[in-house]
Design a protein around this motif. Structure first.
Motif, PDB file in Angstrom:
ATOM      1  N   LEU A  99     -22.415 -58.601 -32.463  1.00  0.00           N
ATOM      2  CA  LEU A  99     -22.305 -59.524 -33.600  1.00  0.00           C
ATOM      3  C   LEU A  99     -21.835 -58.802 -34.860  1.00  0.00           C
ATOM      4  N   LEU A 100     -22.269 -57.574 -35.025  1.00  0.00           N
ATOM      5  CA  LEU A 100     -21.775 -56.797 -36.163  1.00  0.00           C
ATOM      6  C   LEU A 100     -20.294 -56.475 -35.992  1.00  0.00           C
ATOM      7  N   LYS A 101     -19.864 -56.271 -34.747  1.00  0.00           N
ATOM      8  CA  LYS A 101     -18.433 -56.084 -34.484  1.00  0.00           C
ATOM      9  C   LYS A 101     -17.650 -57.308 -34.934  1.00  0.00           C
ATOM     10  N   ILE A 102     -18.175 -58.493 -34.598  1.00  0.00           N
ATOM     11  CA  ILE A 102     -17.501 -59.735 -34.996  1.00  0.00           C
ATOM     12  C   ILE A 102     -17.392 -59.817 -36.511  1.00  0.00           C
ATOM     13  N   ILE A 103     -18.464 -59.471 -37.202  1.00  0.00           N
ATOM     14  CA  ILE A 103     -18.439 -59.525 -38.669  1.00  0.00           C
ATOM     15  C   ILE A 103     -17.388 -58.567 -39.227  1.00  0.00           C
ATOM     16  N   VAL A 104     -17.359 -57.356 -38.719  1.00  0.00           N
ATOM     17  CA  VAL A 104     -16.387 -56.367 -39.215  1.00  0.00           C
ATOM     18  C   VAL A 104     -14.962 -56.805 -38.869  1.00  0.00           C
ATOM     19  N   ILE A 105     -14.760 -57.326 -37.679  1.00  0.00           N
ATOM     20  CA  ILE A 105     -13.424 -57.791 -37.273  1.00  0.00           C
ATOM     21  C   ILE A 105     -12.961 -58.934 -38.160  1.00  0.00           C
ATOM     22  N   TYR A 106     -13.839 -59.899 -38.411  1.00  0.00           N
ATOM     23  CA  TYR A 106     -13.446 -61.027 -39.259  1.00  0.00           C
ATOM     24  C   TYR A 106     -13.329 -60.623 -40.724  1.00  0.00           C
ATOM     25  N   THR A 107     -14.064 -59.611 -41.136  1.00  0.00           N
ATOM     26  CA  THR A 107     -13.871 -59.085 -42.492  1.00  0.00           C
ATOM     27  C   THR A 107     -12.447 -58.548 -42.617  1.00  0.00           C
ATOM     28  N   LEU A 108     -12.032 -57.784 -41.629  1.00  0.00           N
ATOM     29  CA  LEU A 108     -10.658 -57.278 -41.605  1.00  0.00           C
ATOM     30  C   LEU A 108      -9.660 -58.433 -41.584  1.00  0.00           C
ATOM     31  N   ALA A 109      -9.925 -59.424 -40.738  1.00  0.00           N
ATOM     32  CA  ALA A 109      -9.012 -60.575 -40.628  1.00  0.00           C
ATOM     33  C   ALA A 109      -8.887 -61.300 -41.967  1.00  0.00           C
ATOM     34  N   ILE A 110     -10.006 -61.531 -42.636  1.00  0.00           N
ATOM     35  CA  ILE A 110      -9.976 -62.240 -43.915  1.00  0.00           C
ATOM     36  C   ILE A 110      -9.212 -61.426 -44.957  1.00  0.00           C
ATOM     37  N   GLU A 111      -9.403 -60.122 -44.958  1.00  0.00           N
ATOM     38  CA  GLU A 111      -8.642 -59.275 -45.879  1.00  0.00           C
ATOM     39  C   GLU A 111      -7.144 -59.351 -45.590  1.00  0.00           C
ATOM     40  N   LYS A 112      -6.776 -59.385 -44.321  1.00  0.00           N
ATOM     41  CA  LYS A 112      -5.355 -59.502 -43.947  1.00  0.00           C
ATOM     42  C   LYS A 112      -4.804 -60.863 -44.353  1.00  0.00           C
ATOM     43  N   ILE A 113      -5.574 -61.915 -44.079  1.00  0.00           N
ATOM     44  CA  ILE A 113      -5.133 -63.277 -44.397  1.00  0.00           C
ATOM     45  C   ILE A 113      -4.918 -63.426 -45.900  1.00  0.00           C
ATOM     46  N   ARG A 114      -5.768 -62.777 -46.687  1.00  0.00           N
ATOM     47  CA  ARG A 114      -5.627 -62.849 -48.144  1.00  0.00           C
ATOM     48  C   ARG A 114      -4.248 -62.370 -48.599  1.00  0.00           C
ATOM     49  N   ASN A 115      -3.661 -61.432 -47.854  1.00  0.00           N
ATOM     50  CA  ASN A 115      -2.367 -60.877 -48.233  1.00  0.00           C
ATOM     51  C   ASN A 115      -1.179 -61.647 -47.656  1.00  0.00           C
ATOM     52  N   ILE A 116      -1.449 -62.763 -47.026  1.00  0.00           N
ATOM     53  CA  ILE A 116      -0.386 -63.596 -46.467  1.00  0.00           C
ATOM     54  C   ILE A 116      -0.245 -64.843 -47.323  1.00  0.00           C
ATOM     55  N   ASN A 117       0.957 -65.122 -47.738  1.00  0.00           N
ATOM     56  CA  ASN A 117       1.217 -66.369 -48.443  1.00  0.00           C
ATOM     57  C   ASN A 117       1.161 -67.496 -47.419  1.00  0.00           C
ATOM     58  N   PRO A 118       0.390 -68.566 -47.686  1.00  0.00           N
ATOM     59  CA  PRO A 118       0.290 -69.653 -46.704  1.00  0.00           C
ATOM     60  C   PRO A 118       1.644 -70.251 -46.335  1.00  0.00           C
ATOM     61  N   ILE A 119       2.640 -70.079 -47.193  1.00  0.00           N
ATOM     62  CA  ILE A 119       3.973 -70.600 -46.887  1.00  0.00           C
ATOM     63  C   ILE A 119       4.537 -69.950 -45.619  1.00  0.00           C
ATOM     64  N   PHE A 120       4.039 -68.769 -45.292  1.00  0.00           N
ATOM     65  CA  PHE A 120       4.484 -68.092 -44.073  1.00  0.00           C
ATOM     66  C   PHE A 120       4.189 -68.949 -42.849  1.00  0.00           C
ATOM     67  N   LEU A 121       2.931 -69.363 -42.689  1.00  0.00           N
ATOM     68  CA  LEU A 121       2.581 -70.190 -41.531  1.00  0.00           C
ATOM     69  C   LEU A 121       3.188 -71.578 -41.624  1.00  0.00           C
ATOM     70  N   ILE A 122       3.240 -72.115 -42.821  1.00  0.00           N
ATOM     71  CA  ILE A 122       3.846 -73.436 -42.995  1.00  0.00           C
ATOM     72  C   ILE A 122       5.295 -73.408 -42.542  1.00  0.00           C
ATOM     73  N   SER A 123       6.027 -72.369 -42.941  1.00  0.00           N
ATOM     74  CA  SER A 123       7.441 -72.285 -42.554  1.00  0.00           C
ATOM     75  C   SER A 123       7.597 -72.015 -41.058  1.00  0.00           C
ATOM     76  N   LEU A 124       6.682 -71.255 -40.461  1.00  0.00           N
ATOM     77  CA  LEU A 124       6.746 -71.062 -39.011  1.00  0.00           C
ATOM     78  C   LEU A 124       6.542 -72.387 -38.290  1.00  0.00           C
ATOM     79  N   LYS A 125       5.532 -73.138 -38.723  1.00  0.00           N
ATOM     80  CA  LYS A 125       5.240 -74.431 -38.081  1.00  0.00           C
ATOM     81  C   LYS A 125       6.408 -75.402 -38.211  1.00  0.00           C
ATOM     82  N   LYS A 126       7.021 -75.386 -39.357  1.00  0.00           N
ATOM     83  CA  LYS A 126       8.053 -76.382 -39.641  1.00  0.00           C
ATOM     84  C   LYS A 126       9.425 -76.011 -39.080  1.00  0.00           C
TER      85      LYS A 126
END
Length: 193
Positions: free
Chosen positions: A76-103
């Motif tokens: 469970l601590l692994k999950i927390i650390v992994i998602y902490t990393l994921a959230i930090e990575k997501i913060r550096n992505i402009n949401p337009i990136f996924l929007i443009s991929l989807k569209k």
């Protein structure tokens, strides 16, 4: 690093910042002082470049996840650390990136979706199953349902609720990860975090 990988990395940086719609193959060719012919010898088209960029994004993330998995004992601590990393990575992505991929770039979006499924099936689910085996979480927890409700679209929820504009990373981790995991802990482990 070879020239192709260098182009993919630089293009990925632009795509994550500006989305894929406004970045053209001409822009990429100009940035690297390449002819369009040379660029098209490396990448059949923009979709191919985007697919390779998305693949690189996820491969880099999974490399870091592998290090986390090898260091921490508690699943469970692994999950927390992994998602902490994921959230930090997501913060550096402009949401337009996924929007443009989807569209506009369905094949590249399919690569992104593939890795989300891969992440669940090969990282998160085994960690949750291990936690269940170690009696850290309740035996009656449906792991797939728990994941689908809580973690499946965490990237989109973080942007939808403007988490990065209004909250700190520790607050995001508390609300998006820790409190949800606390809800499935066994009584004996409620003070685990």
């Amino acid at each position: 690093m070879d020239r192709k990988t260098e182009i993919i990395e630089k293009a990925l940086t632009h795509f994550l910042k500006n989305g894929s719609k406004i970045i053209t193959m001409d822009d990429i060719a100009n940035e690297f002082r390449l002819s369009k012919k040379t660029l098209y010898c490396l990448f059949e088209n923009k979709e191919t470049l985007l697919k390779e960029a998305v693949d690189l994004l996820w491969q880099n993330f999974l490399d870091e996840v592998g290090v986390i998995k090898s260091k921490e004992e508690n699943p469970l601590l692994k999950i927390i650390v992994i998602y902490t990393l994921a959230i930090e990575k997501i913060r550096n992505i402009n949401p337009i990136f996924l929007i443009s991929l989807k569209k506009y770039h369905h094949d590249a979006m399919d690569v992104y979706k593939y890795y989300k499924v891969f992440m669940y099936e090969n990282v998160v689910r085994p960690l949750l199953e291990e936690a269940k085996t170690k009696q850290l979480i309740r035996e009656n927890v449906d792991i797939e349902l728990f994941h689908n409700i809580n973690f499946e679209d965490i990237d989109e929820k973080l942007w939808k609720y403007k988490v990065f504009e209004n909250y700190s990373i520790p607050e995001a981790i508390e609300y998006f990860i820790i409190l949800k995991l606390k809800g499935i802990l066994t009584k004996e482990n409620f003070d685990l975090f």
